[in-house]
Each structure stands twice: as structure tokens, then as C-alpha cells.
Design a protein around this motif. Structure first.
Motif, PDB file in Angstrom:
ATOM      1  N   PRO A  87       4.031  21.185  21.902  1.00 52.70           N
ATOM      2  CA  PRO A  87       2.613  20.839  21.871  1.00 52.70           C
ATOM      3  C   PRO A  87       2.256  20.109  20.586  1.00 52.70           C
ATOM      4  CG  PRO A  87       2.899  23.137  21.291  1.00 52.70           C
ATOM      5  CD  PRO A  87       4.257  22.622  21.665  1.00 52.70           C
ATOM      6  N   THR A  88       1.233  19.269  20.657  1.00 55.37           N
ATOM      7  CA  THR A  88       0.714  18.667  19.442  1.00 55.37           C
ATOM      8  C   THR A  88      -0.080  19.719  18.677  1.00 55.37           C
ATOM      9  OG1 THR A  88      -1.338  17.979  20.492  1.00 55.37           O
ATOM     10  CG2 THR A  88       0.510  16.439  20.612  1.00 55.37           C
ATOM     11  N   LEU A  89      -0.424  19.389  17.438  1.00 51.90           N
ATOM     12  CA  LEU A  89      -1.222  20.319  16.650  1.00 51.90           C
ATOM     13  C   LEU A  89      -2.572  20.558  17.312  1.00 51.90           C
ATOM     14  CD1 LEU A  89      -1.747  22.039  14.194  1.00 51.90           C
ATOM     15  CD2 LEU A  89      -2.237  19.978  12.873  1.00 51.90           C
TER      16      LEU A  89
ATOM     17  N   PRO B 137      -5.186  13.182  12.998  1.00 49.74           N
ATOM     18  CA  PRO B 137      -4.220  12.346  13.712  1.00 49.74           C
ATOM     19  C   PRO B 137      -3.297  13.192  14.586  1.00 49.74           C
ATOM     20  CG  PRO B 137      -3.570  12.592  11.420  1.00 49.74           C
ATOM     21  CD  PRO B 137      -4.929  13.196  11.541  1.00 49.74           C
ATOM     22  N   GLU B 138      -2.703  12.570  15.591  1.00 48.06           N
ATOM     23  CA  GLU B 138      -1.789  13.275  16.475  1.00 48.06           C
ATOM     24  C   GLU B 138      -0.489  13.563  15.723  1.00 48.06           C
ATOM     25  OE1 GLU B 138      -0.876  12.988  21.150  1.00 48.06           O
ATOM     26  OE2 GLU B 138      -0.224  11.239  19.996  1.00 48.06           O
ATOM     27  N   VAL B 139      -0.149  14.833  15.605  1.00 43.85           N
ATOM     28  CA  VAL B 139       1.080  15.228  14.902  1.00 43.85           C
ATOM     29  C   VAL B 139       1.762  16.349  15.676  1.00 43.85           C
ATOM     30  CG1 VAL B 139       0.242  14.568  12.611  1.00 43.85           C
ATOM     31  CG2 VAL B 139      -0.119  16.900  13.423  1.00 43.85           C
ATOM     32  N   TRP B 140       3.064  16.468  15.440  1.00 47.56           N
ATOM     33  CA  TRP B 140       3.866  17.564  15.982  1.00 47.56           C
ATOM     34  C   TRP B 140       4.436  18.355  14.814  1.00 47.56           C
ATOM     35  CZ3 TRP B 140       3.213  13.020  18.369  1.00 47.56           C
ATOM     36  CH2 TRP B 140       3.014  13.000  19.764  1.00 47.56           C
ATOM     37  N   LEU B 141       4.655  19.632  15.031  1.00 49.71           N
ATOM     38  CA  LEU B 141       5.192  20.505  13.994  1.00 49.71           C
ATOM     39  C   LEU B 141       6.583  20.993  14.373  1.00 49.71           C
ATOM     40  CD1 LEU B 141       2.050  22.765  13.411  1.00 49.71           C
ATOM     41  CD2 LEU B 141       2.670  20.687  12.176  1.00 49.71           C
ATOM     42  N   SER B 142       7.380  21.347  13.368  1.00 50.72           N
ATOM     43  CA  SER B 142       8.673  21.974  13.640  1.00 50.72           C
ATOM     44  C   SER B 142       8.435  23.304  14.350  1.00 50.72           C
ATOM     45  CB  SER B 142       9.446  22.193  12.340  1.00 50.72           C
ATOM     46  OG  SER B 142       8.765  23.116  11.502  1.00 50.72           O
ATOM     47  N   ASP B 143       9.428  23.770  15.084  1.00 51.76           N
ATOM     48  CA  ASP B 143       9.272  25.005  15.865  1.00 51.76           C
ATOM     49  C   ASP B 143       8.822  26.174  15.007  1.00 51.76           C
ATOM     50  OD1 ASP B 143       9.811  23.986  18.315  1.00 51.76           O
ATOM     51  OD2 ASP B 143      11.876  24.700  18.445  1.00 51.76           O
ATOM     52  N   LYS B 144       9.495  26.365  13.857  1.00 54.04           N
ATOM     53  CA  LYS B 144       9.184  27.507  12.994  1.00 54.04           C
ATOM     54  C   LYS B 144       7.746  27.435  12.501  1.00 54.04           C
ATOM     55  CE  LYS B 144      10.148  31.072  10.288  1.00 54.04           C
ATOM     56  NZ  LYS B 144       8.845  31.216   9.583  1.00 54.04           N
ATOM     57  N   ILE B 145       7.323  26.293  12.002  1.00 54.49           N
ATOM     58  CA  ILE B 145       5.964  26.148  11.485  1.00 54.49           C
ATOM     59  C   ILE B 145       4.954  26.277  12.625  1.00 54.49           C
ATOM     60  CG2 ILE B 145       4.343  24.560  10.374  1.00 54.49           C
ATOM     61  CD1 ILE B 145       6.364  25.807   8.490  1.00 54.49           C
ATOM     62  N   ALA B 146       5.270  25.692  13.799  1.00 55.11           N
ATOM     63  CA  ALA B 146       4.349  25.764  14.932  1.00 55.11           C
ATOM     64  C   ALA B 146       4.121  27.210  15.360  1.00 55.11           C
ATOM     65  CB  ALA B 146       4.889  24.944  16.105  1.00 55.11           C
ATOM     66  N   PHE B 147       5.195  27.985  15.431  1.00 50.10           N
ATOM     67  CA  PHE B 147       5.049  29.375  15.847  1.00 50.10           C
ATOM     68  C   PHE B 147       4.248  30.173  14.821  1.00 50.10           C
ATOM     69  CE2 PHE B 147       6.460  33.803  16.051  1.00 50.10           C
ATOM     70  CZ  PHE B 147       6.222  34.087  17.387  1.00 50.10           C
TER      71      PHE B 147
ATOM     72  N   TYR C 122       6.430  18.225   9.686  1.00 49.33           N
ATOM     73  CA  TYR C 122       5.594  17.610  10.726  1.00 49.33           C
ATOM     74  C   TYR C 122       5.951  16.134  10.845  1.00 49.33           C
ATOM     75  CZ  TYR C 122       2.639  15.101   7.355  1.00 49.33           C
ATOM     76  OH  TYR C 122       2.178  14.243   6.392  1.00 49.33           O
ATOM     77  N   TRP C 123       5.630  15.563  11.990  1.00 44.40           N
ATOM     78  CA  TRP C 123       5.883  14.144  12.178  1.00 44.40           C
ATOM     79  C   TRP C 123       4.878  13.585  13.191  1.00 44.40           C
ATOM     80  CZ3 TRP C 123       8.827  18.155  13.555  1.00 44.40           C
ATOM     81  CH2 TRP C 123       9.245  18.297  14.889  1.00 44.40           C
ATOM     82  N   THR C 124       4.782  12.265  13.242  1.00 49.01           N
ATOM     83  CA  THR C 124       3.710  11.617  14.001  1.00 49.01           C
ATOM     84  C   THR C 124       4.178  10.981  15.292  1.00 49.01           C
ATOM     85  OG1 THR C 124       4.008   9.590  12.717  1.00 49.01           O
ATOM     86  CG2 THR C 124       2.352  11.160  11.932  1.00 49.01           C
TER      87      THR C 124
END
Length: 368
Positions: free
Chosen positions: A216-218, A241-251, A346-348
Motif C-alpha cells: 500500500p501507499t502511505l 506525495p505518493e510514496v511507498w514504505l519498506s515492509d518493516k517501517i510500514a508495519f 521510502y521511495w516514490t
């Protein structure tokens, strides 16, 4: 880089003996450290740590009273998993040196071997390998005990977390029911609206447990965790802005957002019908970090909790090891929480493998 192999400590004051013994021991693949007396022996044990000493080899001349006392203290204080293997090379077993006689007071003799000199190198190598294998089994036992301890700590944490979430869920469902009941004009509308909110709440828990598909996006992560508590979409304002997070940070962040939303529904901006949540993020042009902010507006006045519970600890511990620690402020308008997500997490552009940064990720970033 792999950890260095534990050494064998050789206490042989005579230089020729020390060199000859070290050569034999090292021919078995075991590194060695020679020490001249009991003081150097104690310093070496302190340097390496008892858990990083493979075994001890002591010559007749090195088996002094001071060494015996040092080995006796080790035998009395070493942990249950440890029995430091010790080999004595002496002139006459019937007349052992003082360092060995002191150890006679220790009942457990399973880790001590005594040989009369001279000893053939082949026999010495065989015994060295046996002691090394015995110590290696002790190290494995220690690792298993450490693993069991960590699992017990994790189980205790998960149990506390489960109890905390059950209490939170009951409080949230009660709050959602009251809020829905105030707006419903009929029993049928109450049942439909409350059922929808319960399903949304269940979906948020499934997302939190990683049951969703894809990364999922942020914005999606925040929406999934907050909307079940907000009830109305216009009570949640998200910008960034639309960003994605690493699995660990996202969880970890999903846990925090879930906790913030839960608290807001019980005490903050989502506990009434007019409060709002504002979540935004921007890129710090100097550090490259993603600065994430949570703001509550229009709710009741808030103040710091009187005691620090599991939820507060969870919120404050997010990325707490970084230079910019998360900050929680209790402002007149409502609670404000700010966190700094490292550039590497994170990355875009959408990742091809969720949770793994690609080598080209930084090339895909929007220019700052």
C-alpha cells in the motif's frame, strides 16, 4: 563480517613451551592466545569474555596459586550452560602444583583434564579437538537458551499487546456505536451503518496483520487505519506525495497510526462529531527524510497521560533509535505527533518486490 573464532588461552611462562603448545593447538584450526601469568590470564578473560574463551591449557609452571584462585572463581560464578574446559600439563600427577590443588575443592571435575609431561603432539591435538567440541556444544546451548528467553519476552509482549488491543477494540466499538446511534434515524439505519463500520474496522485489522494484497501507499496505509474510526471521509485530511514504505517501517507505522486513531476515537478529535484528523508528509530537502505529521483539530482539550502505557510506549518508540526521534505535543487545538522516516526506508515509485529497496530506488525519487 563473521565473528572471530573463540581462542584457547595458553598459560605457559616458559617461552619455548608457550610457542610449542601454541603451534600444536593452532594446527587443529583453533586460534590461541599465550599469557605469562595469572594477571595476564584474568586480563585476557576480561578482554574476550568468558563466553568467548574456547578452553584453557596450563603448564606446570603456570599452575600457580593465583591462577588456581582465578579458575576457582570462574568455576563458582560461570553460568549454568558453561563449564570452561581446562587442561593441565604437569610433571607428577601425585604431586600436583598449587593451582590444580585449589580446584580440587570444586566438585564438578567433568571439564578438567590432567596429563603428565611429556605429551605427544598427536595426543594433545586429539584432546584439544575434544575440548573444543565440548565447548562448542556449550555455546550452542547458550544460544538456545538466549533464543528461548527472547521467545518468552516476545510472547509476553504479544500477550500484553493482545490484552491492550482487546480493551481498545471494546472501547472503540462502544464509541462507534454511540456515534452511529446519535446519527441514525431508525433501527435499520443503525444496524446498517454500525455493521459497515465494524467491517471497515475488521479490514483495518487485516491490513495491519499483513493480509492485504500488494504494497500500500502511505496514503492508503493512513486511510486504512483511520477511516474506520473517523466514520466520515471528510473528517480525515491527507496530503503529501505518493510514496511507498519498506515492509518493516510500514508495519511499525501502521501500528502507530492505529494507536493514534484509537486514542483519538476515545479521547481526542474523533471522540465527538466535529473533530478532524490532518495527516501530511513532506521531504526534508537537506536530510532527504520524510517528515510525517499527525494533527488533531476540533476535539476536546488534551493533556499528557498520567502514566505511560503500552500504547504510549508504542507511539514514542517508532524510529526512536534515529537522530530525529518522534515528537508528541499536546497543543490547545489537539494532539500533534511528528516522525522522521529515513531516506532509505521510502521511495516514490512502486517497488517490484514489497519491502525491498531496489538499487535504482533513489534514481526514481522526485527531485527535491
Amino acid at each position: 563480517m563473521a565473528d572471530p573464532e573463540p581462542p584457547a588461552l595458553i598459560l605457559a611462562p616458559l617461552g619455548g613451551d608457550a610457542r610449542a603448545l601454541a603451534k600444536v593447538i593452532e594446527s587443529t584450526g583453533t586460534p590461541s592466545r599465550t599469557v605469562a601469568d595469572a594477571a595476564e590470564f584474568k586480563a585476557a578473560v576480561e578482554e574476550f569474555g568468558l563466553e568467548n574463551v574456547l578452553f584453557v591449557l596450563v603448564s606446570q609452571e603456570g599452575a600457580t596459586q593465583a591462577l588456581g584462585e582465578a579458575l576457582h572463581r570462574i568455576a563458582e560464578t560461570e553460568p549454568d550452560w558453561s563449564r570452561l574446559p581446562t587442561l593441565f600439563l604437569i610433571d607428577d600427577i601425585k604431586r600436583p602444583p598449587p593451582g590444580y590443588r585449589i580446584l580440587a575443592a570444586v566438585e564438578d571435575t567433568s571439564s578438567r583434564i590432567v596429563l603428565e609431561r611429556p605429551v605427544a603432539p598427536a595426543i594433545l591435538r586429539r584432546i584439544a579437538r575434544t575440548m573444543a567440541a565440548s565447548r562448542a556444544r556449550q555455546f550452542r546451548t547458550k544460544n538456545l537458551l538466549d533464543q528461548l528467553r527472547r521467545e518468552e519476552e516476545r510472547s509476553a509482549f504479544l500477550l500484553r499487546e493482545l490484552r491492550h488491543r482487546v480493551r481498545n477494540s471494546l472501547a472503540v466499538m462502544q464509541s462507534l456505536f454511540k456515534m452511529t446511534a446519535r446519527r441514525a434515524e431508525s433501527v435499520e439505519e443503525l444496524a446498517e451503518s454500525f455493521g459497515t463500520r465494524l467491517r471497515n474496522l475488521s479490514d483495518a485489522h487485516l491490513r495491519l496483520a499483513g493480509s492485504g494484497e500488494g504494497a500500500p501507499t502511505l496514503q492508503e496505509l493512513v486511510s486504512d487505519q483511520v477511516l474506520p474510526y473517523a466514520g466520515e471521509r471528510d473528517r480525515l485530511d491527507i496530503s503529501g506525495p505518493e510514496v511507498w514504505l519498506s515492509d518493516k517501517i510500514a508495519f511499525d507505522l501502521a501500528l502507530v497510526i492505529h494507536e493514534l486513531a484509537t486514542n483519538a476515537s476515545k479521547y481526542g478529535a474523533l471522540s465527538n462529531e466535529t473533530g478532524r484528523i490532518e495527516v501530511d508528509w513532506t521531504t526534508d530537502t537537506e536530510t532527504g527524510e520524510l517528515v510525517l505529521s499527525w494533527r488533531e483539530r476540533g476535539g476536546p482539550s488534551v493533556s499528557p497521560p498520567e502514566r505511560r502505557g503500552l500504547g504510549s510506549s508504542l507511539i514514542s518508540s517508532f524510529l526512536a533509535d534515529g537522530e530525529n526521534k518522534p515528537e508528541t505535543r499536546y497543543e490547545p487545538e489537539g494532539l500533534v505527533w511528528t516522525a522522521h522516516i529515513p531516506e532509505s526506508d521510502y521511495w516514490t515509485s512502486e517497488p517490484t518486490a514489497p519491502g525491498r529497496l531496489q538499487e535504482s530506488a533513489h534514481q526514481d525519487r522526485e527531485p527535491s
